[in-house]
Design an enzyme around this catalytic site. Structure first.
Site, mmCIF file in Angstrom:
data_model
loop_
_atom_site.group_PDB
_atom_site.id
_atom_site.type_symbol
_atom_site.label_atom_id
_atom_site.label_comp_id
_atom_site.label_asym_id
_atom_site.label_seq_id
_atom_site.Cartn_x
_atom_site.Cartn_y
_atom_site.Cartn_z
ATOM 1 N N GLY A 157 0.815 -1.210 0.000
ATOM 2 C CA GLY A 157 0.000 0.000 0.000
ATOM 3 C C GLY A 157 0.845 1.255 0.000
ATOM 4 O O GLY A 157 0.596 2.171 0.785
ATOM 5 N N ARG B 270 0.201 5.875 -1.637
ATOM 6 C CA ARG B 270 -0.354 7.085 -1.020
ATOM 7 C C ARG B 270 -0.042 7.108 0.471
ATOM 8 O O ARG B 270 0.341 6.109 1.065
ATOM 9 C CB ARG B 270 -1.879 7.137 -1.216
ATOM 10 C CG ARG B 270 -2.324 7.141 -2.661
ATOM 11 C CD ARG B 270 -3.831 7.241 -2.782
ATOM 12 N NE ARG B 270 -4.517 6.113 -2.161
ATOM 13 C CZ ARG B 270 -5.812 6.080 -1.884
ATOM 14 N NH1 ARG B 270 -6.577 7.120 -2.166
ATOM 15 N NH2 ARG B 270 -6.356 5.023 -1.338
ATOM 16 N N ASP C 247 -3.265 -7.137 -5.148
ATOM 17 C CA ASP C 247 -4.264 -7.060 -4.080
ATOM 18 C C ASP C 247 -3.736 -7.919 -2.933
ATOM 19 O O ASP C 247 -3.729 -9.146 -3.029
ATOM 20 C CB ASP C 247 -5.601 -7.578 -4.588
ATOM 21 C CG ASP C 247 -6.673 -7.646 -3.510
ATOM 22 O OD1 ASP C 247 -6.380 -7.323 -2.336
ATOM 23 O OD2 ASP C 247 -7.806 -8.047 -3.840
ATOM 24 N N VAL C 248 -3.268 -7.280 -1.862
ATOM 25 C CA VAL C 248 -2.605 -8.032 -0.798
ATOM 26 C C VAL C 248 -3.572 -8.844 0.055
ATOM 27 O O VAL C 248 -3.143 -9.590 0.936
ATOM 28 C CB VAL C 248 -1.738 -7.112 0.096
ATOM 29 C CG1 VAL C 248 -0.522 -6.625 -0.667
ATOM 30 C CG2 VAL C 248 -2.547 -5.947 0.646
ATOM 31 N N ASN D 97 1.716 -2.171 5.438
ATOM 32 C CA ASN D 97 1.066 -0.878 5.606
ATOM 33 C C ASN D 97 -0.342 -0.817 5.017
ATOM 34 O O ASN D 97 -1.158 -0.006 5.457
ATOM 35 C CB ASN D 97 1.934 0.201 4.945
ATOM 36 C CG ASN D 97 1.204 1.515 4.778
ATOM 37 O OD1 ASN D 97 1.015 2.267 5.728
ATOM 38 N ND2 ASN D 97 0.778 1.804 3.555
ATOM 39 N N SER E 177 -2.681 0.984 14.581
ATOM 40 C CA SER E 177 -3.365 2.258 14.811
ATOM 41 C C SER E 177 -3.565 2.435 16.313
ATOM 42 O O SER E 177 -3.625 1.448 17.057
ATOM 43 C CB SER E 177 -4.732 2.254 14.113
ATOM 44 O OG SER E 177 -5.537 3.339 14.551
ATOM 45 N N TYR F 131 -12.589 -2.003 12.221
ATOM 46 C CA TYR F 131 -11.244 -1.458 11.988
ATOM 47 C C TYR F 131 -10.378 -1.629 13.230
ATOM 48 O O TYR F 131 -9.237 -2.098 13.153
ATOM 49 C CB TYR F 131 -11.349 0.022 11.612
ATOM 50 C CG TYR F 131 -10.023 0.711 11.412
ATOM 51 C CD1 TYR F 131 -9.307 0.547 10.227
ATOM 52 C CD2 TYR F 131 -9.482 1.546 12.398
ATOM 53 C CE1 TYR F 131 -8.093 1.184 10.036
ATOM 54 C CE2 TYR F 131 -8.274 2.178 12.212
ATOM 55 C CZ TYR F 131 -7.583 2.000 11.030
ATOM 56 O OH TYR F 131 -6.373 2.628 10.844
ATOM 57 N N LYS G 274 -6.887 -3.895 13.710
ATOM 58 C CA LYS G 274 -5.617 -3.276 14.107
ATOM 59 C C LYS G 274 -5.124 -3.817 15.455
ATOM 60 O O LYS G 274 -3.912 -3.919 15.685
ATOM 61 C CB LYS G 274 -5.777 -1.755 14.168
ATOM 62 C CG LYS G 274 -6.003 -1.113 12.799
ATOM 63 C CD LYS G 274 -4.849 -1.386 11.860
ATOM 64 C CE LYS G 274 -4.970 -0.641 10.542
ATOM 65 N NZ LYS G 274 -3.809 -0.855 9.653
ATOM 66 N N ILE H 225 -3.424 11.012 11.603
ATOM 67 C CA ILE H 225 -2.432 11.389 10.607
ATOM 68 C C ILE H 225 -3.137 12.003 9.395
ATOM 69 O O ILE H 225 -4.194 11.521 8.967
ATOM 70 C CB ILE H 225 -1.600 10.164 10.153
ATOM 71 C CG1 ILE H 225 -1.044 9.417 11.373
ATOM 72 C CG2 ILE H 225 -0.489 10.594 9.203
ATOM 73 C CD1 ILE H 225 -0.091 10.217 12.222
#
Length: 246
Positions: free
Chosen positions: A10, A13, A61-62, A88, A140, A153, A157, A186
């Site tokens: 990733g 960006r 595509d991981v 990442n 995160s 999410y 994480k 971030i």
């Protein structure tokens, strides 16, 4: 040139892009991975090549183990080794827990968590025989303390943190360090839909009175990737400006 190779998932960006730029400019061979953001990835590749950096690029595509396997083989073919793996790639969704569908849950787990399992397991086939390697997983702060409206999410994480700690114990005898970075708020595309009012509140709640930058996280990755961190493993480092202090 330090002749070490870093594969960054990733990396077209945000944090991944800043990390690719920093490592490439510090002499690493860098494999830029992207899935959907081809234009951004190619711009980064061309920018770094024009600066004389040793970089390559690969679409994968991981969350798909077959594509990950092909990507790692490509990296070995290009550079001969993998010294640093930065997991990442990730996505986020704001949803009430009661609104999360099975498809939402599975998508978050596939991209955020399964990708770390796939990429790490395949990369270790090359790291373990070398008795050397650095695995850096991007988690995160919500993996540390949980975030409302982001249960799936946060869960993904948090799982990355547990995986990193357990794997560090298992891989220590192979001289492979595994560490985790848990960024705070971030300034990346993940905050693009957040209102200015919420962004200001985040700043106000942060003792350093600002949001983090992708470069703040990239600097942490560079340290963990370097020989300066050779006695650090199984740790969670959280660059968050003091937003969360544990």
């Amino acid at each position: 040139m330090n002749n070490k190779t870093a594969l960054i998932t990733g990396s077209s960006r945000g944090i991944g892009r800043a990390t690719a730029k920093l490592l490439a400019n510090n002499g690493y061979n860098v494999l830029i991975n992207y899935n959907k953001s081809e234009k951004e990835a190619m711009n980064l590749y061309n920018e770094l090549k024009s600066q004389g950096c040793s970089v390559s690029i690969y679409k994968a595509d991981v969350s798909n183990v077959n594509e990950v396997n092909s990507m790692v083989k490509f990296c070995i073919g290009q550079f001969g080794r993998i010294d640093v793996l930065v997991n990442n790639a990730g996505i986020a969704k704001d949803q009430l827990f009661t609104d999360i569908t099975n498809e939402d849950w599975n998508e978050i787990m596939s991209v955020n968590l399964n990708s770390v399992f796939y990429t790490t397991q395949i990369a270790l086939k090359y790291m373990i025989p070398e008795h050397s390697g650095k695995i850096i997983n991007i988690s995160s702060i919500w993996g540390l303390v949980g975030g409302s409206y982001e249960v799936h999410y946060s869960t993904s994480k948090a799982a990355i943190i547990g995986m990193s700690k357990a794997l560090a114990k298992e891989l220590g005898p192979s001289n492979i360090q595994v560490n985790c970075i848990a960024p705070g708020a971030i300034q990346t595309d993940m905050l693009s839909n957040v209102s200015n009012e919420i962004l200001e509140n985040l700043k106000d709640e942060t003792p350093l009175m600002r949001l983090g930058t992708p470069e703040d996280i990239a600097n942490c990755v560079l340290f963990l990737a370097s020989d300066n961190s050779n006695f650090i493993t199984g740790q969670v480092i959280s660059p968050n400006g003091g937003f969360v202090i544990i």
